[in-house]
Design a protein around this motif. Structure first.
Motif, short mmCIF file in Angstrom:
data_model
loop_
_atom_site.label_atom_id
_atom_site.label_comp_id
_atom_site.label_asym_id
_atom_site.label_seq_id
_atom_site.Cartn_x
_atom_site.Cartn_y
_atom_site.Cartn_z
N MET A 262 0.83 -1.21 0.00
CA MET A 262 0.00 0.00 0.00
C MET A 262 0.87 1.26 0.00
SD MET A 262 -3.16 -1.10 2.43
CE MET A 262 -4.36 0.02 1.74
N PHE B 287 0.53 4.01 -2.87
CA PHE B 287 0.16 5.39 -2.52
C PHE B 287 1.27 6.36 -2.93
CE2 PHE B 287 -2.71 3.74 1.14
CZ PHE B 287 -3.73 3.49 0.25
N HIS C 133 1.07 6.85 -6.75
CA HIS C 133 -0.08 7.61 -7.26
C HIS C 133 -0.27 8.97 -6.60
CE1 HIS C 133 -1.70 4.74 -10.11
NE2 HIS C 133 -1.34 3.79 -9.26
N ALA D 37 -0.85 11.68 -3.02
CA ALA D 37 -1.81 11.91 -1.95
C ALA D 37 -3.26 12.05 -2.43
CB ALA D 37 -1.40 13.12 -1.12
N SER E 101 -4.78 10.65 -4.94
CA SER E 101 -5.30 9.31 -5.27
C SER E 101 -5.50 8.49 -4.01
CB SER E 101 -4.34 8.60 -6.22
OG SER E 101 -4.33 9.25 -7.47
N GLU E 102 -4.57 8.61 -3.07
CA GLU E 102 -4.72 7.89 -1.80
C GLU E 102 -5.98 8.34 -1.08
OE1 GLU E 102 -2.64 7.28 2.58
OE2 GLU E 102 -1.44 8.16 0.98
N TRP F 51 -8.97 6.88 -2.82
CA TRP F 51 -9.08 5.45 -2.52
C TRP F 51 -9.68 5.24 -1.13
CZ3 TRP F 51 -7.12 2.20 1.21
CH2 TRP F 51 -7.27 0.85 0.97
N ARG F 52 -9.17 5.99 -0.14
CA ARG F 52 -9.69 5.86 1.23
C ARG F 52 -11.18 6.24 1.28
NH1 ARG F 52 -5.82 5.22 5.16
NH2 ARG F 52 -3.68 5.51 4.47
#
Length: 157
Positions: free
Chosen positions: A118, A122, A125, A127, A129-130, A133-134
């Motif tokens: 992960m 992360f 990609h 912050a 995108s992270e 995703w979250r």
């Protein structure tokens, strides 16, 4: 009703989710197989490690399983000395769970590879995108299992 033209795009998303999950569990599944354990054992080790002194009732709530479903895998982890149970000092009816040193090492081996994956994804990609995703994972969890996302109640000292 899902638009038939949108269904193909949704099927692609489902396939990506399936293959990503397979990739995510590949390493831990191999380690579990070496130990004669299954994914349920990993989930137990993870949450007991994340919430030391977790009560069995809180673990049941997090995993959203019955006492009967938890009994055999938890007993196996106790037998293997990966988890230890102790009585709550204030209420002796409550059992508190902790990882043993061996259990901590195994949990680190299992979840560590997932954390590393992960972290790499992360970082690759970025912050935004992270965060997206979250948000998506949180929405899926909240819509389907809202009670499960609660953290256990901290133990009063």
């Amino acid at each position: 009703m899902i638009d038939p033209q949108e269904q193909a795009t949704l099927n692609q998303a489902l396939e990506l989710f399936h293959f990503a999950f397979r990739a995510f569990t590949l390493g831990p599944d191999a380690v579990l197989a070496e130990q004669g354990l299954q994914r349920v054992h990993h989930r137990i080790l993870y949450f007991v490690g994340r919430y030391p002194d977790l009560s069995i009732n809180d673990l049941l709530g997090i995993l959203s399983v019955s006492k009967q479903a938890l009994n055999a895998p938890l007993r196996r982890l106790l037998e293997l000395n990966l988890i230890q149970a102790s009585q709550d000092p204030q209420d002796r009816r409550i059992k508190r769970l902790q990882l043993t040193e061996t259990g901590h090492q195994l949990e680190q081996r299992l979840s560590g590879s997932q954390r590393e994956l992960m972290a790499r994804v992360f970082a690759h990609h970025g912050a935004p995108s992270e965060a997206a995703w979250r948000e998506i994972m949180g929405t899926i969890a909240d819509w389907q299992l809202p009670a499960v996302r609660r953290a256990p109640t901290p133990r009063a000292e």
